[in-house]
Design an enzyme around this catalytic site. Sequence first.
Site, PDB file in Angstrom:
ATOM      1  N   GLU A 219       0.822  -1.206   0.000  1.00  0.00           N
ATOM      2  CA  GLU A 219       0.000   0.000   0.000  1.00  0.00           C
ATOM      3  C   GLU A 219       0.856   1.257   0.000  1.00  0.00           C
ATOM      4  O   GLU A 219       0.528   2.258  -0.625  1.00  0.00           O
ATOM      5  CB  GLU A 219      -0.921   0.021   1.232  1.00  0.00           C
ATOM      6  CG  GLU A 219      -2.093  -0.912   1.116  1.00  0.00           C
ATOM      7  CD  GLU A 219      -3.041  -0.514  -0.007  1.00  0.00           C
ATOM      8  OE1 GLU A 219      -2.770  -0.937  -1.147  1.00  0.00           O
ATOM      9  OE2 GLU A 219      -4.022   0.189   0.258  1.00  0.00           O
TER      10      GLU A 219
ATOM     11  N   THR B 250      -6.964   9.151  -5.164  1.00  0.00           N
ATOM     12  CA  THR B 250      -6.888   9.020  -3.708  1.00  0.00           C
ATOM     13  C   THR B 250      -6.103  10.170  -3.087  1.00  0.00           C
ATOM     14  O   THR B 250      -6.482  10.707  -2.058  1.00  0.00           O
ATOM     15  CB  THR B 250      -6.202   7.688  -3.352  1.00  0.00           C
ATOM     16  OG1 THR B 250      -6.950   6.641  -3.963  1.00  0.00           O
ATOM     17  CG2 THR B 250      -6.192   7.468  -1.857  1.00  0.00           C
TER      18      THR B 250
END
Lengths: 332, 332
Positions: free
Chosen positions: B150, B203
């Site tokens: 991530e 994001t």
Amino acid sequence: MPIYQNNLKEKKIDFNTILNKVRVFAPATVANMICGFDILGFAVDEPGDEVKMYRVNEPGVRIRSIVGDGGRLPLDADRNTVSACVKMLLNDLGILQDIGVEIELIKHMPIGSGLGSSSASTVAGLFAINALLGNPLTKEELMPYCVEGERLACGHGHADNVAPALMGGITLVRGGADLDIVKIPVPKELYAGIVFPQVDVPTRDARQLIKDKVFLSDAVTQWGNIAGLVAGLFQEDYELISRSMHDVIIEPSRAILIPEFYAMKEIALSNGALSFGISGSGPSVVAVSKGKEVAEIVTSKIQDHLSANGIESFKYVSAVNVEGPKVLPFID
Amino acid sequence: MPIYQNNLKEKKIDFNTILNKVRVFAPATVANMICGFDILGFAVDEPGDEVKMYRVNEPGVRIRSIVGDGGRLPLDADRNTVSACVKMLLNDLGILQDIGVEIELIKHMPIGSGLGSSSASTVAGLFAINALLGNPLTKEELMPYCVEGERLACGHGHADNVAPALMGGITLVRGGADLDIVKIPVPKELYAGIVFPQVDVPTRDARQLIKDKVFLSDAVTQWGNIAGLVAGLFQEDYELISRSMHDVIIEPSRAILIPEFYAMKEIALSNGALSFGISGSGPSVVAVSKGKEVAEIVTSKIQDHLSANGIESFKYVSAVNVEGPKVLPFID
């Protein structure tokens, strides 16, 4: 339970079955439960307050006596929160003109201790009048009167002390004014070791120390801890409870009001407490512990430390009180 | 479970039993679960990503092909997060020089959707290499590699998508860098109705919209909601879940990036959804529902509304995935 649309005037009160007198105990409470500012709290078996309530012929609500308050609480029935709440309830029931009630308030706990002293008294009074009348109201229906008592006593109508005092156990108060109260399971071995140092921290001042805005990163840490605590309580996972019970938001501001706070914390954690923090707005502190023995040891060591620093203190070691207020046998 | 002190070099890998190939599915995830920003998330049965992994003679890790990404993901094994994480794991096991692995990544879900696309791929890759090697690592031991994935993919190492993708079900991530992951029970009738509108919300931009500081009063509301949600999940109390799943902190900032957000919310709530909000950082939205039928109706009506406003969309209706990644039969 979403609480209450009261239609109290529809309640039937049978004047023939009203009791002549009743004696009620209501428990002290530890609001915030360390990481759950304004939403979590739990009741303890001791200390707590006691109300003796008598039915008399002369209509109205009066305070007959108050014991244990050092003369600090008003005897005027409109200014005393216990009698004021009882009056409010009788008024909403439509029977204030029809019944006479006299109250003896026996305080077994200190005022301004951070242990929900006013809540315990108010809850005892409201539970007592309900018992005297034959329990026409559910606890859920009594709750708004308890909150109103907090508003009278503290200047803001929070349920974080009255909710556990009335419902017993561990309570979550969410939804603010909507007053959505959720009972959280109580792990069997959860004990509170409470120490009340003899220093004065008024609730209003303690609230003023708290900042209006907080870092989002701290808020995320806090709500992760709160979620972990709730999960830990449901799972009886004491390690998760311990890892989660940290307050990064309120404690740093309020701890400065409490002498020896960080020394006490170190003593608690190094002697096996699951967590340590401020009870309500202080100055009482609480060591949440697994088992009574740890709570006893921790509170004794904290008292020794305070004593060595010239600070007298009371201590209370107690399981979580799961019952809330209760009717006691009447002793004259 | 407090996670992981890895001593991976002590793991014994039996080169004689390593599989020749394996095919793995890993689920999409709905991070935040509406009110639990950065701490809560759940996995869904669909969509999800697929990895086919082959053992080859030439040592090293390579990407053989990627399908379904529209050419957006790098084929370079050091830049692709799936292969980069697999390499990292093999390196920590001390066998990177001794084994050859080739990866086919089949994306069944859109990139940048707010459904944990990168997490699903990374988890599938790491679950696949572990399966290929005969499962030397537990899921808990795989977790830090997923988080590292991530970090590579999104610039910050959050576990709110990878935790549910790897563990399945509903997960609480508390403790930030300490990565304390707690599984929360999944009520049987909990369904997610997801709609992915065809608009682009990166994001990083979505994160930048969020303010550094929040009002304490909002934070208290939010952590009351989070505590209520966790309690509701443990108690299978759908009404409490519904009352609690409100986001007063993040949604007001992010909703402005999502066209028709409040119209979609109105459609969802007026058609029986328990709650409605943004999945991750969007633009996907999720209607959390009791039962599949409600989720189907709500997503269809939302799609109709978007279509009438000239916005195409995908929808996914799915129970909460409780298993996490799984090995699939190999189809060439």
